[in-house]
Motif scaffolding. Structure first.
Motif, mmCIF file in Angstrom:
data_model
loop_
_atom_site.group_PDB
_atom_site.id
_atom_site.type_symbol
_atom_site.label_atom_id
_atom_site.label_comp_id
_atom_site.label_asym_id
_atom_site.label_seq_id
_atom_site.Cartn_x
_atom_site.Cartn_y
_atom_site.Cartn_z
ATOM 1 N N VAL A 610 0.985 -1.191 0.116
ATOM 2 C CA VAL A 610 0.001 -0.163 -0.038
ATOM 3 C C VAL A 610 0.913 1.305 0.021
ATOM 4 N N GLU A 635 -4.802 -7.528 0.389
ATOM 5 C CA GLU A 635 -4.504 -6.225 -0.281
ATOM 6 C C GLU A 635 -5.007 -6.281 -1.753
ATOM 7 N N SER A 637 -4.854 -3.266 -5.353
ATOM 8 C CA SER A 637 -4.019 -2.205 -6.062
ATOM 9 C C SER A 637 -4.624 -2.079 -7.511
ATOM 10 N N GLU A 639 -4.369 0.702 -11.012
ATOM 11 C CA GLU A 639 -3.409 1.749 -11.639
ATOM 12 C C GLU A 639 -3.682 1.601 -13.164
ATOM 13 N N ASP A 658 -4.196 2.213 -3.487
ATOM 14 C CA ASP A 658 -3.990 0.745 -3.023
ATOM 15 C C ASP A 658 -4.771 0.977 -1.819
#
Length: 717
Positions: A610, A635, A637, A639, A658
């Motif tokens: 993160v 977790e 993420s 992008e 994140d």
């Protein structure tokens, strides 16, 4: 005297006139007419102007007998002057009957192959303010028009001019080159009778004449497209599998002619020969004979297969360094397999990838020739030169989370031949110290299989813990490398270690140290369909890790199972953007948190987790606000890697988001979710992108930094 001169001058003029239209007589006799001077009266000599105004006498009429009026159709032949033949009275002419039309006569359509041209109805393609292509030919249609325009636009010299800088002289010079380019392109597509009509004119760019700018128009008249006539491929028909090889050359008589196809199909045929056993096949350059009368081109390309072969043994030129047996173990073929040129090239790449040679060559050598239906045998001779095998490396760096860090190593890459490397390494830093020795055996037991034994002693002080560790680890793995990215990679191993650990000292308060003795077996596997290890643009990756462990501390024995799954997905959107997403789940089953060494617990935060938070800064904390680690982790993420035009497209802008959560339970409770966002830059190099990310924590704790900066090689995931 003057009278004689005048007479003589006038005689000369009349003589000149006479010469123009009258042939002179041979000689005068007694009856000859008077001379020209005698015919000139004295009055014409004394006063020529008065004499000229007198005019001429009326012409003498000559009586000519009109015999033609007496010649009538009904006049008998005997009555015609000069004729004495009697008209035959018994001759009767039959009336002429009209001819019936022949229904089976086929008249040739003389305009069948003539293109229909209409300049005033031409289709126009405006490539720029100064360049226009016109296509006035309606029939037959220009079937390759789209690709033709793209090629011309990429190669045009007029297109290279900056808008506004052109003038008539520049355009005229470049137009001549572009006209020849268009003719060449027409021939590439098989239009050998094509014509190009070039026009340079001005167009109004404003009201003033000074603002008029030049413009070039090319009208492209391709004409009929030629086809292939006879195709001669030398001795190809003599090959045992000539039919399959001929199918690899996908040009047939009657196909439309295109020179690009000849080169492409020549390559395909050469590849087919090389991949089906023809180790010494030869193909001469193609020759095309154009027949304008037949509107065809005859293709001649001599092919000599030169026999079919199978692999024999692999022979090394340096047995003591890289033995023939070892080279055979890394080859992707066995003795007796049908020869394939790609496998010979692959062996060369594999030897290069060892890092032990400076140059390498792999050549096929005939051991026995083909006999009837039996293929011949070739040995693969590997010639190599040794590279420098010892390497000393070092690095000095500083990080806000690591402090100062100095790293150095010494390596001998062939200390235990073949491919047995010995490496000594050390780290000296404000938060980490390490000394270790590593033995690594590449291509051990097969291609890209690596045996590694690593022993080290370290002391590390992180945000979460302070650990002093001595460990011995052994792994055997099938690796995926930049040269040989694999859809499946795996590894198995074992580890034993002793570690003395404690939470960090805060405000002078030290927690007691605790010693753990840990033994572990582990295995991991990765399925990878992405198109690059460092900079993927499509595909996915899934990695699974499983490690049963036992830990003894404070007289207690604990057993637990560490597991983790990571997945990533990549999708190109448009020409320059890649959407990347990542998710991870991890847990430790079977033991309380106290039985698990702090260095082996789960944490989140940092450049690969993160972003915006410090390394291992996310997770449960004690009363001193220190991360204590957890037994479950989640977790995610997302992008967007957006390409730019800067530095020839090497720079990309990457906004990202994140999140992560760490729990003390074995399943996530999502009691606290930390989120970070930011933006990064990527600079593409020949060995992968350089990453520079700036992240901001969206829901930070008071002890978290306001911003996090991360620099590394490769993408974040």
């Amino acid at each position: 005297m003057p009278t004689d001169l005048a007479r003589h001058a006038l005689a000369s003029c009349l003589a000149a006139i006479a010469i123009a239209g009258v042939q002179p007589l041979a000689a005068q006799d007694a009856d000859a007419p008077p001379s020209l001077e005698d015919l000139i009266p004295d009055s014409a000599v004394s006063d020529p102007e008065a004499w000229a105004q007198q005019g001429t006498d009326a012409p003498t009429e000559i009586a000519v007998e009109d015999t033609a009026s007496d010649l009538r159709a009904e006049t008998a032949v005997s009555e015609i002057p000069g004729m004495s033949v009697a008209w035959p009275e018994d001759v009767v002419f039959e009336p002429l009957e009209p001819l019936e039309p022949e229904t089976d006569i086929v008249f040739a359509d003389l305009l069948a192959d003539v293109p229909q041209i209409a300049f005033d109805e031409a289709d126009l393609e405006e490539l720029s303010d100064t360049l226009v292509l016109g296509f006035p030919q309606k029939e037959p249609p220009f079937s390759e028009r789209g690709d033709f325009i793209d090629r011309f636009e990429a190669l045009s010299t007029i297109e290279e001019l900056d808008d506004g800088d052109e003038n008539v002289a520049q355009l005229a010079a470049r137009a001549r080159k572009d006209e020849e380019l268009l003719r060449t392109l027409l021939r590439v597509y098989g239009y050998y009778d094509g014509e190009i009509v070039r026009t340079i004119a001005t167009r109004d760019a404003g009201e003033e004449a000074a603002d008029q700018r030049p413009r070039v128009r090319f009208d492209v008249i391709p004409g009929p497209r030629y086809t292939y006539g006879a195709i001669a491929l030398g001795d190809l028909a003599a090959a045992p599998d000539a039919g399959d090889l001929r199918d690899a050359f996908e040009i047939r008589p009657g196909d439309y002619l295109q020179s690009d196809d000849i080169l492409a199909e020549r390559f395909d045929l050469d590849r087919a020969l090389g991949e089906t056993g023809y180790a010494f096949a030869e193909i001469d350059n193609p020759e095309l004979l154009i027949d304008h009368e037949r509107v065809e081109g005859d293709l001649t390309m001599p092919v000599r297969p030169n026999g079919k072969y199978v692999f024999g043994e692999v022979v090394s030129s340096d047995e003591a360094f890289l033995s023939s047996r070892h080279l055979a173990s890394i080859a992707r073929f066995d003795a007796g397999d049908v020869y394939q040129r790609s496998l010979a090239f692959d062996l060369r790449r594999a030897v290069t990838a060892t890092g032990l040679v400076s140059t390498v060559g792999v050549e096929a050598r005939e051991v026995s020739p083909p006999q009837g239906d039996e293929p011949g045998v070739v040995a693969m001779d590997v010639t190599l030169e040794r590279a420098k095998l010892r390497t000393i490396a070092g690095a000095i760096g500083y990080g806000s989370e690591e402090g100062v860090r100095i790293q150095a190593s010494w390596e001998h890459r062939n200390f235990f031949p073949p491919e047995g490397a010995l490496r000594l390494r050390g780290i000296l830093g404000t938060r980490e110290q390490l000394a270790g020795v590593t033995f690594r055996k590449n291509n051990f037991g097969g291609r890209d299989k690596v045996l590694t034994v690593d022993a080290y002693a370290s002391s590390i002080d992180t945000t979460a813990y302070d650990a002093r560790t001595v460990a011995l680890t052994g792994t055997y793995e099938r690796t995926s490398t930049l040269l040989f990215q694999k859809p499946l990679a795996w590894g198995i191993g074992a580890e034993v270690l002793a570690t003395d650990e404690r939470n960090r000292i805060v405000d002078g308060v030290a927690r007691p140290r605790q010693t753990y003795f840990v033994a572990s077996l582990f295995g991991r596997a990765t399925i990878d369909t992405s198109d690059s290890l460092l900079d993927p643009t499509r595909g996915f990756r899934v990695t699974g890790f499983l490690a049963p462990e036992t830990s003894r501390t404070e007289g207690e024995q604990y057993y637990y199972l560490r597991n983790r799954v990571d997945g990533a997905f990549y999708q190109s959107v448009g020409a320059r953007t890649v959407i990347a997403a990542r998710g991870a789940f991890a847990s430790i089953q079977g033991a309380d948190l106290v039985g698990i060494a702090p260095s082996r617990r789960l944490y989140a935060g940092g450049g690969g987790s993160v972003r915006g938070y410090g390394y291992q800064a996310i997770g449960p904390k004690n009363e001193f606000m220190e991360p204590t680690g957890g037994r479950s982790l989640v977790e995610a993420s997302l992008e967007a890697r957006i390409g730019t035009g800067f530095f020839d497209g090497a720079v990309s802008v990457v906004p990202f988001f994140d999140l992560g959560s760490v729990s003390t339970s074995t399943t996530p409770d999502f009691a606290e979710i930390k989120m970070g966002a930011g933006i990064g830059l990527r600079y593409a190099t020949g060995f992968g992108p350089i990453r520079f990310d700036v992240g901001i924590p969206l829901n930070p704790e008071p002890e978290d930094s306001a911003v996090g900066v991360y620099i590394s090689l490769g993408q974040a995931f």
